[in-house]
Design a protein around this motif. Structure first.
Motif, short mmCIF file in Angstrom:
data_model
loop_
_atom_site.label_atom_id
_atom_site.label_comp_id
_atom_site.label_asym_id
_atom_site.label_seq_id
_atom_site.Cartn_x
_atom_site.Cartn_y
_atom_site.Cartn_z
N SER A 10 0.82 -1.21 0.00
CA SER A 10 0.00 0.00 0.00
C SER A 10 0.86 1.27 0.00
CB SER A 10 -0.87 -0.02 1.27
OG SER A 10 -0.06 -0.31 2.41
N ILE A 12 3.00 4.60 -0.04
CA ILE A 12 4.10 5.16 -0.84
C ILE A 12 4.69 4.07 -1.75
CG2 ILE A 12 6.42 6.17 -0.71
CD1 ILE A 12 5.54 7.51 1.96
N HIS A 33 2.56 -7.99 4.14
CA HIS A 33 2.51 -8.33 5.56
C HIS A 33 1.57 -9.50 5.87
CE1 HIS A 33 1.78 -6.53 9.84
NE2 HIS A 33 2.63 -7.53 9.85
N GLN A 37 -3.27 -9.61 1.93
CA GLN A 37 -2.54 -8.70 1.03
C GLN A 37 -1.86 -9.48 -0.08
OE1 GLN A 37 0.15 -6.72 3.70
NE2 GLN A 37 -1.39 -5.32 4.50
N ASP A 57 6.85 -11.20 7.02
CA ASP A 57 6.70 -10.34 8.21
C ASP A 57 8.11 -10.04 8.70
OD1 ASP A 57 6.47 -9.36 10.78
OD2 ASP A 57 4.87 -10.74 11.36
N ILE A 58 8.49 -8.76 8.71
CA ILE A 58 9.90 -8.45 9.02
C ILE A 58 10.26 -8.78 10.47
CG2 ILE A 58 10.17 -6.73 7.18
CD1 ILE A 58 10.19 -4.58 9.47
N ASN A 78 10.83 -0.52 4.03
CA ASN A 78 9.67 0.37 4.04
C ASN A 78 8.65 -0.03 5.12
OD1 ASN A 78 7.72 2.26 2.47
ND2 ASN A 78 6.60 0.33 2.54
N SER A 129 12.85 6.47 6.88
CA SER A 129 12.65 7.08 8.19
C SER A 129 11.49 8.07 8.06
CB SER A 129 13.94 7.74 8.67
OG SER A 129 13.72 8.35 9.93
N TYR A 143 6.41 6.30 17.73
CA TYR A 143 6.73 6.10 16.31
C TYR A 143 7.94 6.95 15.89
CZ TYR A 143 6.32 7.03 11.28
OH TYR A 143 6.59 7.21 9.95
N LYS A 147 11.75 5.98 14.44
CA LYS A 147 12.29 6.42 13.15
C LYS A 147 13.62 7.18 13.34
CE LYS A 147 9.34 4.79 10.21
NZ LYS A 147 9.74 3.90 9.12
N GLY A 176 8.01 13.71 4.51
CA GLY A 176 7.15 14.51 5.39
C GLY A 176 5.79 13.86 5.43
N TYR A 178 2.48 12.62 3.99
CA TYR A 178 1.83 12.21 2.75
C TYR A 178 0.55 11.46 3.06
CZ TYR A 178 5.89 13.57 0.03
OH TYR A 178 6.88 14.32 -0.56
N THR A 180 -1.54 8.69 2.93
CA THR A 180 -1.61 7.26 2.58
C THR A 180 -2.55 6.50 3.52
OG1 THR A 180 0.18 6.68 4.10
CG2 THR A 180 0.82 7.25 1.84
N ASN A 183 -0.92 8.15 8.61
CA ASN A 183 -0.98 9.17 9.67
C ASN A 183 -2.33 9.16 10.39
OD1 ASN A 183 1.67 10.14 9.08
ND2 ASN A 183 0.81 11.15 7.28
N1 LIG Z 1 2.76 8.53 4.93
C1 LIG Z 1 3.54 9.39 5.54
O1 LIG Z 1 3.18 10.58 5.75
C2 LIG Z 1 4.92 8.99 5.99
C3 LIG Z 1 5.74 9.98 6.52
C4 LIG Z 1 7.02 9.65 6.94
C5 LIG Z 1 7.48 8.35 6.82
N2 LIG Z 1 6.66 7.40 6.31
C6 LIG Z 1 7.21 6.04 6.23
O2 LIG Z 1 7.04 5.56 4.90
C7 LIG Z 1 6.87 4.13 4.94
C8 LIG Z 1 5.61 3.76 4.16
O3 LIG Z 1 4.49 4.33 4.82
P1 LIG Z 1 3.08 4.53 4.10
O4 LIG Z 1 2.61 5.88 4.43
O5 LIG Z 1 3.17 4.12 2.68
O6 LIG Z 1 2.15 3.55 4.95
P2 LIG Z 1 1.69 2.04 4.69
O7 LIG Z 1 1.00 1.93 3.40
O8 LIG Z 1 0.93 1.64 5.92
O9 LIG Z 1 3.07 1.22 4.62
C9 LIG Z 1 3.60 0.45 5.65
C10 LIG Z 1 3.50 -1.01 5.28
O10 LIG Z 1 4.26 -1.79 6.21
C11 LIG Z 1 3.52 -2.97 6.45
N3 LIG Z 1 3.95 -3.63 7.69
C12 LIG Z 1 3.68 -3.29 8.97
N4 LIG Z 1 4.26 -4.16 9.81
C13 LIG Z 1 4.94 -5.06 9.05
C14 LIG Z 1 5.72 -6.20 9.33
N5 LIG Z 1 5.96 -6.61 10.58
N6 LIG Z 1 6.25 -6.90 8.31
C15 LIG Z 1 6.02 -6.50 7.03
N7 LIG Z 1 5.27 -5.45 6.69
C16 LIG Z 1 4.73 -4.73 7.69
C17 LIG Z 1 2.09 -2.49 6.51
O11 LIG Z 1 1.19 -3.59 6.44
P3 LIG Z 1 -0.19 -3.53 7.30
O12 LIG Z 1 -1.04 -2.54 6.60
O13 LIG Z 1 -0.68 -4.93 7.27
O14 LIG Z 1 0.20 -3.07 8.69
C18 LIG Z 1 2.06 -1.55 5.33
O15 LIG Z 1 1.79 -2.26 4.13
C19 LIG Z 1 6.84 3.75 6.41
O16 LIG Z 1 8.12 3.33 6.79
C20 LIG Z 1 6.47 5.04 7.10
O17 LIG Z 1 6.95 5.09 8.43
C21 LIG Z 1 5.39 7.68 5.89
#
Ligand SMILES: NC(=O)c1ccc[n+]([C@@H]2O[C@H](COP(=O)([O-])OP(=O)(O)OC[C@H]3O[C@@H](n4cnc5c(N)ncnc54)[C@H](OP(=O)(O)O)[C@@H]3O)[C@@H](O)[C@H]2O)c1
Length: 257
Positions: A10, A12, A33, A37, A57-58, A78, A129, A143, A147, A176, A178, A180, A183
């Motif tokens: 999902s 980013i 995960h 999915q 699963d990491i 990620n 991060s 969180y 990071k 920053g 985004y 998705t 947040n």
């Molecule tokens: N969106 C933002 O504003 C933002 C800002 C700064 C940094 N980030 C970072 O960007 C990255 C992507 O975030 P995103 O916004 O795209 O959110 P996201 O779609 O929720 O991406 C995170 C993914 O990690 C998976 N996950 C969680 N625990 C896991 C595990 N133990 N093993 C394998 N996969 C696992 C989630 O699966 P489940 O849905 O099943 O939990 C999800 O598919 C993350 O590292 C996030 O911290 C995002």
């Protein structure tokens, strides 16, 4: 080039794959995960011969063995979870859960892949991060601190990698806000265990609304930075986006840290 992308169902990651999947010089190992999915994402990319999807699963070392016989040049760390709450009273188990995935899961997989990279004498590790690692935001400290740990881990690995006799690039991405859904879940998961912030409830909700308002709906800027981290022959050690949030966070760090 073979790229392993964790947590790629999902957000980013999905946008990055959508933009880069037609480049046939890249083979993607997308890890997801959950079983649900896996079915969904496999279906989504069934026509793409350069994409393989697996459940990983990491936090589960046993899942890593599927990687043993794969050639991997780049890993994008990620996968992450986010739990909100005040660090004054948040359940330590919840904080541990945050660290178990974002820090220990990522580090464990890093160590596992390092053996592969050491054997093949090259590799690239990209760590997702967050700008929240330099700009403190109330009630997401669990969180954000996970990071921030990841940044220090990556920065230390960068120094250590320079001592190795082969090229191993270690890159940090700091996105920053985004849109998705990540947040929203982060803020929604905030449960105050005692009522010490009851009087500030309105103010807290206003701040959250403002942050969600600042979320970029268009993910292009972060996709561009991640693409640079994957492709550039001489990558930077850190990429940030979007520009104005990055400047704001950096200014905060210079002025107030
Ligand atoms: N969106 C933002 O504003 C933002 C800002 C700064 C940094 N980030 C970072 O960007 C990255 C992507 O975030 P995103 O916004 O795209 O959110 P996201 O779609 O929720 O991406 C995170 C993914 O990690 C998976 N996950 C969680 N625990 C896991 C595990 N133990 N093993 C394998 N996969 C696992 C989630 O699966 P489940 O849905 O099943 O939990 C999800 O598919 C993350 O590292 C996030 O911290 C995002």
């Amino acid at each position: 080039m073979n790229v392993l992308y964790t947590g790629a169902a999902s957000g980013i990651a999905k946008e990055v794959i959508c933009n880069l999947k037609d480049d046939k010089s890249v083979f993607w190992y997308l890890t997801v995960h959950t079983d649900k999915q896996l079915i969904h994402v496999k279906k989504q990319y069934q026509k793409n011969k350069n994409i393989a999807v697996m459940k990983l699963d990491i936090t589960n070392l046993e899942d890593y063995h599927q990687l043993d016989y794969l050639d991997i040049d780049v890993v994008i760390h990620n996968a992450a979870v986010g739990f909100g709450g005040s660090l004054f009273d948040m359940s330590i188990d919840k904080v541990k859960e945050n660290y178990e995935t974002n820090v220990f899961g990522t580090l464990r997989l890093t160590q596992y892949l390092f053996l592969k990279f050491q054997k093949q004498k090259h590799g690239r590790m990209i760590f997702m991060s967050s700008l929240a690692s330099i700009l403190p935001i109330s009630f997401i400290g669990s969180y954000a601190s996970s990071k921030a740990s990841l940044v220090m881990i990556a920065k230390t690995l960068q120094r250590e990698a320079k001592l190795l006799g082969f090229p191993l690039d270690i890159i940090v991405i700091e996105p920053g806000l985004y849109h998705t859904g990540f947040n929203q879940l982060l803020f929604e998961s905030k449960k105050m265990r005692n009522d010490c912030f009851q009087l500030q409830k309105e103010r807290i909700e206003k701040e959250e609304k403002l942050l969600l308002f600042l979320e970029k709906k268009n993910l292009k800027s972060i996709v561009k930075q991640i693409s640079r981290a994957i492709y550039e022959p001489y990558p930077l050690s850190i990429y940030r986006a979007p520009l104005f949030q990055s400047i704001g966070a950096k200014l905060y760090q210079i002025l107030f840290w």
